[in-house]
Design a protein around this motif. Structure first.
Motif, PDB file in Angstrom:
ATOM      1  N   MET A 223     -45.316  -5.316   0.284  1.00 45.28           N
ATOM      2  CA  MET A 223     -45.539  -5.896   1.093  1.00 45.28           C
ATOM      3  C   MET A 223     -46.338  -5.610   2.512  1.00 45.28           C
ATOM      4  O   MET A 223     -47.599  -6.178   3.702  1.00 45.28           O
ATOM      5  CB  MET A 223     -44.179  -7.349   1.715  1.00 45.28           C
ATOM      6  CG  MET A 223     -44.345  -8.432   2.526  1.00 45.28           C
ATOM      7  SD  MET A 223     -42.866  -9.114   2.865  1.00 45.28           S
ATOM      8  CE  MET A 223     -41.915  -7.290   4.246  1.00 45.28           C
ATOM      9  N   LEU A 224     -45.347  -4.587   2.887  1.00 43.39           N
ATOM     10  CA  LEU A 224     -46.042  -3.873   4.342  1.00 43.39           C
ATOM     11  C   LEU A 224     -47.688  -3.513   4.032  1.00 43.39           C
ATOM     12  O   LEU A 224     -48.466  -3.405   5.140  1.00 43.39           O
ATOM     13  CB  LEU A 224     -45.162  -2.612   4.537  1.00 43.39           C
ATOM     14  CG  LEU A 224     -43.946  -2.609   4.943  1.00 43.39           C
ATOM     15  CD1 LEU A 224     -43.205  -1.835   5.098  1.00 43.39           C
ATOM     16  CD2 LEU A 224     -44.023  -4.068   6.435  1.00 43.39           C
ATOM     17  N   ASN A 225     -48.034  -2.341   2.808  1.00 46.47           N
ATOM     18  CA  ASN A 225     -49.425  -2.968   2.560  1.00 46.47           C
ATOM     19  C   ASN A 225     -50.682  -3.821   2.095  1.00 46.47           C
ATOM     20  O   ASN A 225     -51.355  -3.389   3.306  1.00 46.47           O
ATOM     21  CB  ASN A 225     -49.444  -2.057   0.907  1.00 46.47           C
ATOM     22  CG  ASN A 225     -48.948  -0.490   1.368  1.00 46.47           C
ATOM     23  OD1 ASN A 225     -49.119  -0.044   1.734  1.00 46.47           O
ATOM     24  ND2 ASN A 225     -48.327  -0.051  -0.085  1.00 46.47           N
ATOM     25  N   ARG A 226     -50.112  -4.894   2.477  1.00 50.42           N
ATOM     26  CA  ARG A 226     -50.249  -6.347   3.107  1.00 50.42           C
ATOM     27  C   ARG A 226     -50.966  -6.370   3.629  1.00 50.42           C
ATOM     28  O   ARG A 226     -51.978  -7.189   3.801  1.00 50.42           O
ATOM     29  CB  ARG A 226     -49.657  -7.279   1.453  1.00 50.42           C
ATOM     30  CG  ARG A 226     -50.068  -7.587   0.241  1.00 50.42           C
ATOM     31  CD  ARG A 226     -49.650  -8.738  -0.956  1.00 50.42           C
ATOM     32  NE  ARG A 226     -48.478  -9.022  -0.093  1.00 50.42           N
ATOM     33  CZ  ARG A 226     -47.887  -8.901  -1.709  1.00 50.42           C
ATOM     34  NH1 ARG A 226     -47.743  -8.005  -2.174  1.00 50.42           N
ATOM     35  NH2 ARG A 226     -46.144  -9.202  -0.701  1.00 50.42           N
ATOM     36  N   LEU A 227     -50.161  -6.552   4.650  1.00 49.04           N
ATOM     37  CA  LEU A 227     -50.039  -7.188   6.271  1.00 49.04           C
ATOM     38  C   LEU A 227     -50.624  -5.860   7.043  1.00 49.04           C
ATOM     39  O   LEU A 227     -52.000  -6.573   7.690  1.00 49.04           O
ATOM     40  CB  LEU A 227     -48.349  -6.892   5.722  1.00 49.04           C
ATOM     41  CG  LEU A 227     -47.490  -7.805   6.481  1.00 49.04           C
ATOM     42  CD1 LEU A 227     -46.065  -7.004   7.287  1.00 49.04           C
ATOM     43  CD2 LEU A 227     -47.986  -8.900   6.803  1.00 49.04           C
ATOM     44  N   ILE A 228     -51.248  -4.507   6.149  1.00 55.10           N
ATOM     45  CA  ILE A 228     -52.184  -4.163   7.301  1.00 55.10           C
ATOM     46  C   ILE A 228     -53.614  -4.265   6.662  1.00 55.10           C
ATOM     47  O   ILE A 228     -54.001  -3.289   7.060  1.00 55.10           O
ATOM     48  CB  ILE A 228     -51.325  -2.524   7.280  1.00 55.10           C
ATOM     49  CG1 ILE A 228     -51.368  -1.663   6.072  1.00 55.10           C
ATOM     50  CG2 ILE A 228     -50.060  -2.629   8.060  1.00 55.10           C
ATOM     51  CD1 ILE A 228     -51.669  -0.463   6.332  1.00 55.10           C
ATOM     52  N   SER A 229     -53.349  -4.764   5.798  1.00 53.85           N
ATOM     53  CA  SER A 229     -54.786  -4.041   4.429  1.00 53.85           C
ATOM     54  C   SER A 229     -55.970  -5.582   5.033  1.00 53.85           C
ATOM     55  O   SER A 229     -56.508  -5.596   5.329  1.00 53.85           O
ATOM     56  CB  SER A 229     -54.772  -3.760   3.600  1.00 53.85           C
ATOM     57  OG  SER A 229     -54.332  -5.376   2.408  1.00 53.85           O
ATOM     58  N   GLU A 230     -54.751  -6.721   5.398  1.00 54.07           N
ATOM     59  CA  GLU A 230     -55.366  -8.101   5.705  1.00 54.07           C
ATOM     60  C   GLU A 230     -56.403  -8.422   6.687  1.00 54.07           C
ATOM     61  O   GLU A 230     -57.673  -8.718   6.755  1.00 54.07           O
ATOM     62  CB  GLU A 230     -54.587  -8.887   5.483  1.00 54.07           C
ATOM     63  CG  GLU A 230     -53.165  -9.234   4.782  1.00 54.07           C
ATOM     64  CD  GLU A 230     -52.024 -10.164   4.746  1.00 54.07           C
ATOM     65  OE1 GLU A 230     -52.194 -10.480   6.186  1.00 54.07           O
ATOM     66  OE2 GLU A 230     -52.013 -10.864   4.426  1.00 54.07           O
ATOM     67  N   ARG A 231     -56.155  -7.504   8.250  1.00 57.99           N
ATOM     68  CA  ARG A 231     -56.598  -7.088   8.923  1.00 57.99           C
ATOM     69  C   ARG A 231     -56.985  -6.017   9.818  1.00 57.99           C
ATOM     70  O   ARG A 231     -56.292  -5.311   9.808  1.00 57.99           O
ATOM     71  CB  ARG A 231     -56.622  -7.874  10.139  1.00 57.99           C
ATOM     72  CG  ARG A 231     -56.551  -9.561   9.437  1.00 57.99           C
ATOM     73  CD  ARG A 231     -56.985 -11.022  10.615  1.00 57.99           C
ATOM     74  NE  ARG A 231     -55.075 -10.965  11.503  1.00 57.99           N
ATOM     75  CZ  ARG A 231     -55.683 -10.739  12.184  1.00 57.99           C
ATOM     76  NH1 ARG A 231     -56.144 -11.209  13.132  1.00 57.99           N
ATOM     77  NH2 ARG A 231     -53.573 -10.799  13.068  1.00 57.99           N
ATOM     78  N   GLN A 232     -58.292  -5.098   9.740  1.00 56.48           N
ATOM     79  CA  GLN A 232     -58.314  -4.265  10.200  1.00 56.48           C
ATOM     80  C   GLN A 232     -59.142  -4.001  11.431  1.00 56.48           C
ATOM     81  O   GLN A 232     -60.369  -4.565  11.363  1.00 56.48           O
ATOM     82  CB  GLN A 232     -57.969  -2.680   9.559  1.00 56.48           C
ATOM     83  CG  GLN A 232     -56.657  -2.912   8.574  1.00 56.48           C
ATOM     84  CD  GLN A 232     -57.145  -1.824   7.074  1.00 56.48           C
ATOM     85  OE1 GLN A 232     -58.748  -0.998   8.164  1.00 56.48           O
ATOM     86  NE2 GLN A 232     -56.200  -1.485   6.622  1.00 56.48           N
ATOM     87  N   ARG A 233     -59.455  -3.401  12.709  1.00 63.86           N
ATOM     88  CA  ARG A 233     -60.051  -3.094  13.036  1.00 63.86           C
ATOM     89  C   ARG A 233     -60.619  -1.274  14.139  1.00 63.86           C
ATOM     90  O   ARG A 233     -59.466  -0.898  13.957  1.00 63.86           O
ATOM     91  CB  ARG A 233     -60.034  -3.446  14.575  1.00 63.86           C
ATOM     92  CG  ARG A 233     -61.126  -4.196  15.172  1.00 63.86           C
ATOM     93  CD  ARG A 233     -60.924  -4.942  17.127  1.00 63.86           C
ATOM     94  NE  ARG A 233     -61.791  -3.841  18.364  1.00 63.86           N
ATOM     95  CZ  ARG A 233     -62.596  -5.903  18.908  1.00 63.86           C
ATOM     96  NH1 ARG A 233     -61.377  -5.514  19.097  1.00 63.86           N
ATOM     97  NH2 ARG A 233     -62.958  -4.631  19.475  1.00 63.86           N
TER      98      ARG A 233
END
Length: 253
Positions: A22-32
């Motif tokens: 779940m944490l991996n999904r959260l940080i992979s959704e939007r990055q800058r």
């Protein structure tokens, strides 16, 4: 390699595989991506998102009316820049990238759900916030009671420990994009005084600075000079984990 945010929070507790995913999904959704010198957050702004450093190096700072800058914290991979922003009306300080830096954006609603939950992730997030405050208290001690040599030694040793926690060091070598002016803004010393302290550490074969990388040549001696006590990082809980932080930090703490 696990994402650094998860690795940092697992200093507090062990997550299930489902929680890690779940944490991996959260940080992979939007990055800058941010360039060196580019503000990630500006004082006075409000952002609907929270920001997690995934790679690179950033700092918290405030600008004074005369243009002077006070750096209040360094942010390494795994650090959450602004857990409070979805509650507060505006930022009361700025965050800037000190080198090319990758950041994950997590919406305020998602962060609110994580923090209001009853599970291990919510507990680990609160633990991380309290640990960040403990680091700030240790910096206050640095400013008020350690002499310049001890202060620089303490800062460098702390960075080694924090990089080792999230497996972003290579042995005793870590990325170190800071200039003497940056260190002066963080310590309250003059750049000239910082230069003298760094030269003293080099002359005593304690550190090597080259190509924006710092190598701690004698960690045990540097720790002794700094009077370093790692209790403010609250790593003791992780020592109970079978393959947790104790394996990564080793003798540093």
């Amino acid at each position: 390699m696990a994402n650094p945010w998860t690795m940092k929070m697992e200093q507090f507790t062990r997550f299930s595989e489902e929680e890690r995913q779940m944490l991996n999904r959260l940080i992979s959704e939007r990055q800058r991506q941010y360039a060196p010198g580019e503000d990630i957050l500006r004082e006075g702004d409000h952002s609907p998102d929270c920001h997690v450093v995934l790679s690179g190096f950033a700092s918290r700072y405030k600008l004074l009316p005369d243009g002077g800058r006070q750096i209040m914290a360094f942010l390494v991979p795994g650090d959450l820049c602004d857990a409070e922003i979805f509650i507060l009306k505006e930022m009361d300080h700025s965050v800037v990238a000190m080198m090319p830096t990758s950041v994950a954006l997590i919406s305020g609603d998602q962060m609110k759900d994580l923090l209001s939950g009853q599970g291990r992730i919510a507990q680990a997030l609160w633990w991380g916030t309290l640990t960040d405050l403990a680091v700030l208290r240790e910096w206050v001690v640095n400013h008020g009671r350690r002499d310049a040599y001890e202060q620089i030694a303490h800062l460098l040793y702390e960075m080694l420990v924090r990089y080792r926690i999230v497996e972003r060091s290579k042995g005793e070598t870590l990325e170190f994009p800071l200039t003497q002016a940056d260190l002066a803004d963080a310590t309250g010393l003059t750049p000239m005084h910082v230069n003298r302290m760094l030269n003293k550490l080099r002359d005593e074969n304690l550190i090597r600075l080259k190509s924006k990388a710092l190598t701690i040549l004698d960690p045990e001696r540097l720790k002794e000079i700094a009077g370093y006590n790692p209790n403010y990082l609250h790593l003791d809980r992780a020592h109970d984990q079978r393959d947790g932080i104790a394996d990564r930090v080793g003798d540093l703490v």
